[in-house]
Design a protein around this motif. Structure first.
Motif, PDB file in Angstrom:
ATOM      1  N   ALA A   1       0.830  -1.209   0.000  1.00  0.00           N
ATOM      2  CA  ALA A   1       0.000   0.000   0.000  1.00  0.00           C
ATOM      3  C   ALA A   1       0.864   1.258   0.000  1.00  0.00           C
ATOM      4  CB  ALA A   1      -0.919  -0.013   1.221  1.00  0.00           C
ATOM      5  N   ALA A   2       1.945   1.254   0.777  1.00  0.00           N
ATOM      6  CA  ALA A   2       2.819   2.427   0.832  1.00  0.00           C
ATOM      7  C   ALA A   2       3.531   2.652  -0.495  1.00  0.00           C
ATOM      8  CB  ALA A   2       3.837   2.255   1.956  1.00  0.00           C
ATOM      9  N   LEU A   3       4.021   1.587  -1.107  1.00  0.00           N
ATOM     10  CA  LEU A   3       4.679   1.722  -2.406  1.00  0.00           C
ATOM     11  C   LEU A   3       3.716   2.278  -3.457  1.00  0.00           C
ATOM     12  CD1 LEU A   3       6.666  -1.633  -2.349  1.00  0.00           C
ATOM     13  CD2 LEU A   3       7.694   0.641  -2.473  1.00  0.00           C
ATOM     14  N   THR A   4       2.491   1.797  -3.422  1.00  0.00           N
ATOM     15  CA  THR A   4       1.489   2.290  -4.371  1.00  0.00           C
ATOM     16  C   THR A   4       1.196   3.762  -4.129  1.00  0.00           C
ATOM     17  OG1 THR A   4       0.495   0.077  -4.463  1.00  0.00           O
ATOM     18  CG2 THR A   4      -0.835   1.921  -5.244  1.00  0.00           C
ATOM     19  N   HIS A   5       1.023   4.143  -2.873  1.00  0.00           N
ATOM     20  CA  HIS A   5       0.738   5.537  -2.524  1.00  0.00           C
ATOM     21  C   HIS A   5       1.877   6.449  -2.957  1.00  0.00           C
ATOM     22  CE1 HIS A   5      -1.164   8.841  -0.687  1.00  0.00           C
ATOM     23  NE2 HIS A   5      -1.074   8.525   0.592  1.00  0.00           N
ATOM     24  N   ALA A   6       3.096   5.927  -2.933  1.00  0.00           N
ATOM     25  CA  ALA A   6       4.261   6.727  -3.293  1.00  0.00           C
ATOM     26  C   ALA A   6       4.546   6.709  -4.792  1.00  0.00           C
ATOM     27  CB  ALA A   6       5.482   6.214  -2.539  1.00  0.00           C
ATOM     28  N   GLY A   7       3.624   6.146  -5.588  1.00  0.00           N
ATOM     29  CA  GLY A   7       3.814   6.103  -7.015  1.00  0.00           C
ATOM     30  C   GLY A   7       4.770   5.025  -7.482  1.00  0.00           C
ATOM     31  N   ARG A   8       5.032   4.044  -6.611  1.00  0.00           N
ATOM     32  CA  ARG A   8       5.950   2.953  -6.960  1.00  0.00           C
ATOM     33  C   ARG A   8       5.201   1.644  -7.165  1.00  0.00           C
ATOM     34  NH1 ARG A   8      11.045   4.522  -4.765  1.00  0.00           N
ATOM     35  NH2 ARG A   8      11.049   6.809  -4.644  1.00  0.00           N
ATOM     36  N   GLY A   9       3.932   1.704  -7.532  1.00  0.00           N
ATOM     37  CA  GLY A   9       3.152   0.494  -7.670  1.00  0.00           C
ATOM     38  C   GLY A   9       3.621  -0.424  -8.782  1.00  0.00           C
ATOM     39  N   ALA A  10       4.351   0.127  -9.757  1.00  0.00           N
ATOM     40  CA  ALA A  10       4.868  -0.699 -10.855  1.00  0.00           C
ATOM     41  C   ALA A  10       6.312  -1.128 -10.618  1.00  0.00           C
ATOM     42  CB  ALA A  10       4.760   0.065 -12.171  1.00  0.00           C
ATOM     43  N   SER A  11       6.878  -0.766  -9.470  1.00  0.00           N
ATOM     44  CA  SER A  11       8.266  -1.120  -9.189  1.00  0.00           C
ATOM     45  C   SER A  11       8.394  -2.612  -8.922  1.00  0.00           C
ATOM     46  CB  SER A  11       8.775  -0.332  -7.983  1.00  0.00           C
ATOM     47  OG  SER A  11       8.074  -0.728  -6.811  1.00  0.00           O
ATOM     48  N   GLU A  12       9.607  -3.098  -9.012  1.00  0.00           N
ATOM     49  CA  GLU A  12       9.830  -4.526  -8.792  1.00  0.00           C
ATOM     50  C   GLU A  12       9.454  -4.957  -7.364  1.00  0.00           C
ATOM     51  OE1 GLU A  12      10.625  -8.465  -9.405  1.00  0.00           O
ATOM     52  OE2 GLU A  12      10.261  -6.836 -10.828  1.00  0.00           O
ATOM     53  N   PRO A  13       9.807  -4.192  -6.315  1.00  0.00           N
ATOM     54  CA  PRO A  13       9.366  -4.607  -4.980  1.00  0.00           C
ATOM     55  C   PRO A  13       7.850  -4.704  -4.862  1.00  0.00           C
ATOM     56  CG  PRO A  13      11.106  -2.984  -4.791  1.00  0.00           C
ATOM     57  CD  PRO A  13      10.730  -3.038  -6.244  1.00  0.00           C
ATOM     58  N   ALA A  14       7.131  -3.773  -5.474  1.00  0.00           N
ATOM     59  CA  ALA A  14       5.664  -3.819  -5.410  1.00  0.00           C
ATOM     60  C   ALA A  14       5.124  -5.013  -6.192  1.00  0.00           C
ATOM     61  CB  ALA A  14       5.078  -2.520  -5.950  1.00  0.00           C
ATOM     62  N   ARG A  15       5.680  -5.276  -7.364  1.00  0.00           N
ATOM     63  CA  ARG A  15       5.218  -6.431  -8.138  1.00  0.00           C
ATOM     64  C   ARG A  15       5.460  -7.732  -7.396  1.00  0.00           C
ATOM     65  NH1 ARG A  15       7.511  -3.619 -12.667  1.00  0.00           N
ATOM     66  NH2 ARG A  15       9.339  -4.986 -12.595  1.00  0.00           N
ATOM     67  N   ARG A  16       6.599  -7.836  -6.735  1.00  0.00           N
ATOM     68  CA  ARG A  16       6.906  -9.054  -5.972  1.00  0.00           C
ATOM     69  C   ARG A  16       5.955  -9.201  -4.784  1.00  0.00           C
ATOM     70  NH1 ARG A  16      12.623  -8.474  -4.043  1.00  0.00           N
ATOM     71  NH2 ARG A  16      12.280 -10.568  -3.229  1.00  0.00           N
ATOM     72  N   ALA A  17       5.650  -8.080  -4.115  1.00  0.00           N
ATOM     73  CA  ALA A  17       4.718  -8.137  -2.987  1.00  0.00           C
ATOM     74  C   ALA A  17       3.328  -8.554  -3.449  1.00  0.00           C
ATOM     75  CB  ALA A  17       4.660  -6.781  -2.298  1.00  0.00           C
ATOM     76  N   ARG A  18       2.914  -8.005  -4.573  1.00  0.00           N
ATOM     77  CA  ARG A  18       1.589  -8.350  -5.097  1.00  0.00           C
ATOM     78  C   ARG A  18       1.521  -9.830  -5.467  1.00  0.00           C
ATOM     79  NH1 ARG A  18      -1.406  -4.681  -9.688  1.00  0.00           N
ATOM     80  NH2 ARG A  18      -3.261  -5.980 -10.012  1.00  0.00           N
ATOM     81  N   ARG A  19       2.580 -10.329  -6.114  1.00  0.00           N
ATOM     82  CA  ARG A  19       2.611 -11.752  -6.456  1.00  0.00           C
ATOM     83  C   ARG A  19       2.567 -12.610  -5.199  1.00  0.00           C
ATOM     84  NH1 ARG A  19       6.560 -10.272 -10.376  1.00  0.00           N
ATOM     85  NH2 ARG A  19       8.230 -10.952  -8.984  1.00  0.00           N
TER      86      ARG A  19
END
Length: 431
Positions: free
Chosen positions: A288-306
């Motif tokens: 949620a924090a990565l998405t709020h910070a505009g990093r929703g497409a970043s590799e850490p966010a993608r890995r968390a979502r997976r």
């Protein structure tokens, strides 16, 4: 009990970072040992020099809470500290006050309850109602006013902790970065919040308490890892608060915190949370924090979502995320999904852009609806850490708030327009 090294108090900064909120407990117990199991020679001389320092740490905590006898309104914590103080014989006034408070707070059946969590309960409930579109509801006005009154205007000198924070109960309960981040964000999001000085003071406190590594610890800056130390979930919550209260996405506090999250992500894409079991709450908060910070497409966010999608159970719920800490915590591996973990994961996935009509979202929402009781609440599960890896507690109000928050996000994905549609069609809710 092994002897506690009273010598640690000779280096105050090291003692604070090593012990954090345990510092008054340690000081009281070591104080009692130094009298009841007195050493001779050099050890005895060291103890004589350091007893006043240990006593001063405990007294600072005692007087900060107005001398009522309790420590953070917690019977267990109060008992631990009062045992050491009483055995030392050096502060009979504190021993008497603590004994009186414990006597007064005993339940009719002879036991004691968990410390009150009224600020925590209120922050969870308020966050849920805001997500469901109730920001303008007049019944949240007294909640806002209570938050303002409970912001602490007295520093916790023993912990080198400035004023401006919130605890989990009174205006003198012990400092908590989690509550401070949550409430600062809530006050800013409530009507008039853009100019709320209490929200600004909370953000000022969080800024002062950010670890040098970019993370946040519970109450003492740069605490030792583990226990009360740096926590990915607290770091994510602080990022949310900063962004909610107007910080830019490239604000140095935000970017430093996100780098810390990146360094601490597990190989499987998950994060832990110090004060909740398993991997689902920490991973959800970080996503949620990565998405709020505009990093929703970043590799850490993608890995968390997976990770979240891969650990959803067949019935649509989430549990511990496959967390297996080994023999120290064997009761949390796998198991049945819970309302809390399902709600955390569902809310984070929706924030991260998971389609409301996707199979993962639909099955999670249906699972939450199926678990709701006839009175409108949801059952709690032992996911909340009281003593890490040792004792957890369920809480129906926290479970209910998390479920409402997740379903509120699903109900109002389009923002204010959807909230207005909800208000136009809702039945008058029961206070």
């Amino acid at each position: 009990m092994p002897r506690l090294p009273l010598e640690l108090l000779a280096v105050p900064g090291l003692a604070r970072r090593a012990l954090s909120l345990r510092l008054p407990i340690f000081s009281a117990m070591a104080l009692g040992q130094s009298v009841q199991r007195a050493r001779g020679g050099l050890g005895g001389r060291i103890d004589a020099v350091l007893r006043p320092r240990a006593l001063e740490i405990v007294r600072q905590a005692f007087e900060r809470e107005r001398g009522g006898g309790s420590f953070s309104s917690d019977p267990w914590l109060t008992s631990l500290i009062s045992i050491g103080v009483a055995r030392s014989g050096l502060a009979p006034d504190m021993a008497r006050a603590s004994a009186g408070w414990l006597t007064d707070t005993a339940l009719p059946g002879g036991g004691w309850g968990l410390m009150p969590l009224d600020i925590t309960w209120s922050s969870f409930a308020c966050a849920a109602l805001l997500e469901a579109g109730y920001a303008d509801d007049v019944r949240l006005v007294p909640v806002r006013d209570m938050f303002r009154r409970r912001q602490q205007d007295v520093p916790f000198r023993a912990l080198a902790c400035p004023a401006g924070h919130w605890g989990f109960s009174t205006d003198r309960s012990w400092p908590m970065a989690l509550e401070t981040a949550e409430i600062s964000s809530l006050l800013h999001r409530l009507p008039g919040g853009a100019t709320d000085p209490h929200a600004r003071r909370g953000i000022t406190w969080l800024t002062a308490m950010q670890d040098r590594s970019g993370s946040w610890s519970l109450a003492v800056r740069d605490s030792r890892p583990g226990g009360f130390g740096p926590c990915p979930q607290m770091t994510a919550k602080a990022v949310h608060a900063l962004l909610d209260c107007g910080a830019a996405r490239d604000d140095p506090r935000v970017t430093k915190a996100l780098r810390s999250l990146g360094r601490n992500q597990r190989d499987d894409g998950a994060w832990e949370a110090m004060w909740y079991r398993g991997l689902t709450p920490g991973t959800s908060a970080a996503l949620a924090a990565l998405t709020h910070a505009g990093r929703g497409a970043s590799e850490p966010a993608r890995r968390a979502r997976r990770f979240l999608l891969n650990t959803q159970l067949s019935d649509g719920s989430w549990s511990t995320g496959g967390y297996d800490p080994g023999s120290a915590d064997t009761d949390v591996t796998g198991g049945e999904g819970t309302v809390e973990e399902t709600a955390w994961a569902l809310h984070a996935l929706l924030l991260a852009g998971e389609a409301p009509d996707s199979a993962a979202v639909a099955s999670a929402a249906n699972r939450l609806l199926a678990r709701q009781d006839s009175d409108g609440t949801w059952p709690g599960s032992p996911v909340n850490e009281y003593v890490r890896h040792c004792y957890r507690y369920p809480d129906r109000l926290l479970a209910t708030a998390l479920a409402v928050k997740a379903l509120g996000r699903l109900r109002t994905p389009a923002g204010p327009g959807a909230a207005a549609d909800r208000r136009a069609n809702q039945e008058t809710p029961t206070p």
